[in-house]
Write a protein that holds these residues in place. Structure first.
Motif, PDB file in Angstrom:
ATOM      1  N   GLN A  95       2.835   4.935   2.669  1.00 54.79           N
ATOM      2  CA  GLN A  95       4.314   5.362   2.753  1.00 54.79           C
ATOM      3  C   GLN A  95       4.360   6.605   1.926  1.00 54.79           C
ATOM      4  O   GLN A  95       5.107   6.400   0.819  1.00 54.79           O
ATOM      5  CB  GLN A  95       5.014   4.065   2.612  1.00 54.79           C
ATOM      6  N   PRO A  96       4.101   7.905   2.063  1.00 54.93           N
ATOM      7  CA  PRO A  96       4.381   8.903   1.191  1.00 54.93           C
ATOM      8  C   PRO A  96       5.765   9.376   0.989  1.00 54.93           C
ATOM      9  O   PRO A  96       6.089   9.848   0.337  1.00 54.93           O
ATOM     10  CB  PRO A  96       3.481  10.092   1.990  1.00 54.93           C
ATOM     11  N   SER A  97       6.696   8.861   1.735  1.00 50.62           N
ATOM     12  CA  SER A  97       8.217   9.148   1.469  1.00 50.62           C
ATOM     13  C   SER A  97       8.558   8.497   0.450  1.00 50.62           C
ATOM     14  O   SER A  97       9.502   8.750  -0.093  1.00 50.62           O
ATOM     15  CB  SER A  97       9.070   8.952   2.455  1.00 50.62           C
ATOM     16  N   ASP A 151       0.922  -1.078   0.124  1.00 53.47           N
ATOM     17  CA  ASP A 151      -0.064  -0.047   0.030  1.00 53.47           C
ATOM     18  C   ASP A 151       0.795   1.360  -0.140  1.00 53.47           C
ATOM     19  O   ASP A 151       1.530   1.690   0.934  1.00 53.47           O
ATOM     20  CB  ASP A 151      -0.834   0.030   1.119  1.00 53.47           C
ATOM     21  N   LEU A 152       0.970   1.808  -1.124  1.00 56.38           N
ATOM     22  CA  LEU A 152       1.991   3.044  -1.429  1.00 56.38           C
ATOM     23  C   LEU A 152       1.362   4.048  -0.695  1.00 56.38           C
ATOM     24  O   LEU A 152       2.160   5.071  -0.313  1.00 56.38           O
ATOM     25  CB  LEU A 152       2.132   3.338  -2.870  1.00 56.38           C
ATOM     26  N   SER A 153       0.058   4.417  -0.436  1.00 53.67           N
ATOM     27  CA  SER A 153      -0.382   5.413   0.192  1.00 53.67           C
ATOM     28  C   SER A 153      -0.170   5.721   1.585  1.00 53.67           C
ATOM     29  O   SER A 153      -0.326   6.606   1.987  1.00 53.67           O
ATOM     30  CB  SER A 153      -2.115   5.612   0.145  1.00 53.67           C
ATOM     31  N   GLY A 165       8.784   6.552   7.245  1.00 52.71           N
ATOM     32  CA  GLY A 165       7.422   6.605   7.552  1.00 52.71           C
ATOM     33  C   GLY A 165       7.256   5.972   8.799  1.00 52.71           C
ATOM     34  O   GLY A 165       8.037   5.762   9.723  1.00 52.71           O
ATOM     35  N   GLU A 216       8.314   7.744  -3.280  1.00 55.43           N
ATOM     36  CA  GLU A 216       7.750   8.308  -4.755  1.00 55.43           C
ATOM     37  C   GLU A 216       7.228   7.100  -5.557  1.00 55.43           C
ATOM     38  O   GLU A 216       8.107   6.574  -5.890  1.00 55.43           O
ATOM     39  CB  GLU A 216       8.778   9.133  -5.455  1.00 55.43           C
ATOM     40  N   ARG A 217       5.938   7.523  -6.165  1.00 52.75           N
ATOM     41  CA  ARG A 217       5.535   6.407  -6.984  1.00 52.75           C
ATOM     42  C   ARG A 217       6.169   6.334  -8.345  1.00 52.75           C
ATOM     43  O   ARG A 217       6.261   5.132  -8.741  1.00 52.75           O
ATOM     44  CB  ARG A 217       4.102   6.860  -7.287  1.00 52.75           C
TER      45      ARG A 217
END
Ligand SMILES: Nc1ncnc2c1ncn2[C@@H]1O[C@H](COP(=O)(O)OP(=O)(O)O)[C@@H](O)[C@H]1O
Ligand SMILES: [Mg+2]
Length: 260
Positions: free
Chosen positions: A83-85, A79-81, A238, A87-88
């Motif tokens: 871990q905002p640090s 779940d990338l959302s 994160g 970058e997609r």
């Protein structure tokens, strides 16, 4: 030749060609071809396609078993959302596995629970599916393996073995400090793999702390010099995902207002 003789001959040849999966189902495939009135081309295509797909699955299963990956963690499950640090664009770019084609290293840094092992394994599984050989080992197990090999006089063989994987995942660098011999062996492995294959490292220690982890600033500098020459670093800053799931159940750590 009668039909049954021809069929027998087909079975024999398929076994000689090691088309084991298709050989098992060729009878029913031929029956289906007749009942669905497939053309000869379509029939041949479907038989060969089946064999190619099943060989691919078997090869993936074998590489997966040989990889020593302890738990199945995929990039799809990440779940990338959370871990905002991360970058997609970097996350997605790594998914192309270009870094593996280029033999670049990947270093995942961050505190416990942020998904370092998950990502290392996720990219490892993606590599296995793309046809690369992958081996997972924790840094402690790896040093242990190399030390045992060293004392048995089989270090060269062990280094060669660990050197030949296209992707080597060394998880959990820094949880336990290395002794002099361990650090030296680690350096030898890193040198062996330099510019040959991708090594994915995970660590809870920043690069400036690797001297302490390896117990020797000079060896740490030499190790980092080689690792970082062709590399991508993902610095995850994160919160622990483990904490998040615990918080959901009402168990927080450290306790609110209390010291841990
Ligand atoms: N962003 C995320 N999305 C989904 N699961 C996650 C995420 N981050 C961590 N996890 C899960 O949380 C647990 C801890 O992650 P892990 O990769 O072991 O952390 P680390 O290696 O950084 O200590 C694992 O079960 C992992 O699958
Ligand atoms: Mg981990």
């Amino acid at each position: 030749m009668s039909d049954s003789h021809t069929l027998e001959h087909i079975h024999e040849n398929m076994l000689k060609l090691k088309m084991f999966s298709s050989e098992k189902i060729i009878d029913s495939q031929l029956e289906q071809a007749v009942s669905r009135s497939l053309s000869t081309t379509e029939m041949l295509d479907s038989i060969l396609d089946y064999e190619v797909k099943s060989r691919r699955t078997t090869a993936i299963d074998t590489r997966m078993k040989l990889s020593g990956i302890p738990v199945r963690k995929t990039l799809e499950e990440f779940d990338l959302s959370f871990q905002p640090s991360i970058e997609r664009t970097l996350f997605d770019d790594l998914r192309t596995l270009r870094f593996i084609h280029n033999a670049d290293n990947l270093i995942l840094l961050g505190p416990p629970g942020v998904g370092k092992s998950h990502l290392a394994i996720g990219y490892g599984i993606a590599a296995i599916e793309a046809g690369f050989s992958v081996y997972y080992v924790t840094s402690v197990a790896m040093i242990d393996k190399l030390k045992k090999a060293n004392s048995r006089g089989t270090l060269e063989f062990a280094l060669k073995t660990l050197g030949k994987f296209k992707v080597l995942i060394i998880d959990e660098i820094g949880y336990l400090p290395m002794d002099k011999e361990g650090a030296h062996l680690f350096f030898q492995l890193v040198s062996r793999r330099y510019e040959k294959g991708t090594t994915i490292f995970t660590s809870n220690k920043s690069f400036s702390e690797w001297g302490e982890t390896l117990g020797d600033n000079i060896i740490a500098a030499a190790v980092l010099d080689r690792i970082l020459h062709h590399s991508i670093t993902m610095n995850i800053k994160g919160e622990s995902y483990r904490l998040k799931s615990r918080r959901k159940t009402g168990l927080t750590y450290p306790p609110p207002g209390g010291s841990a």
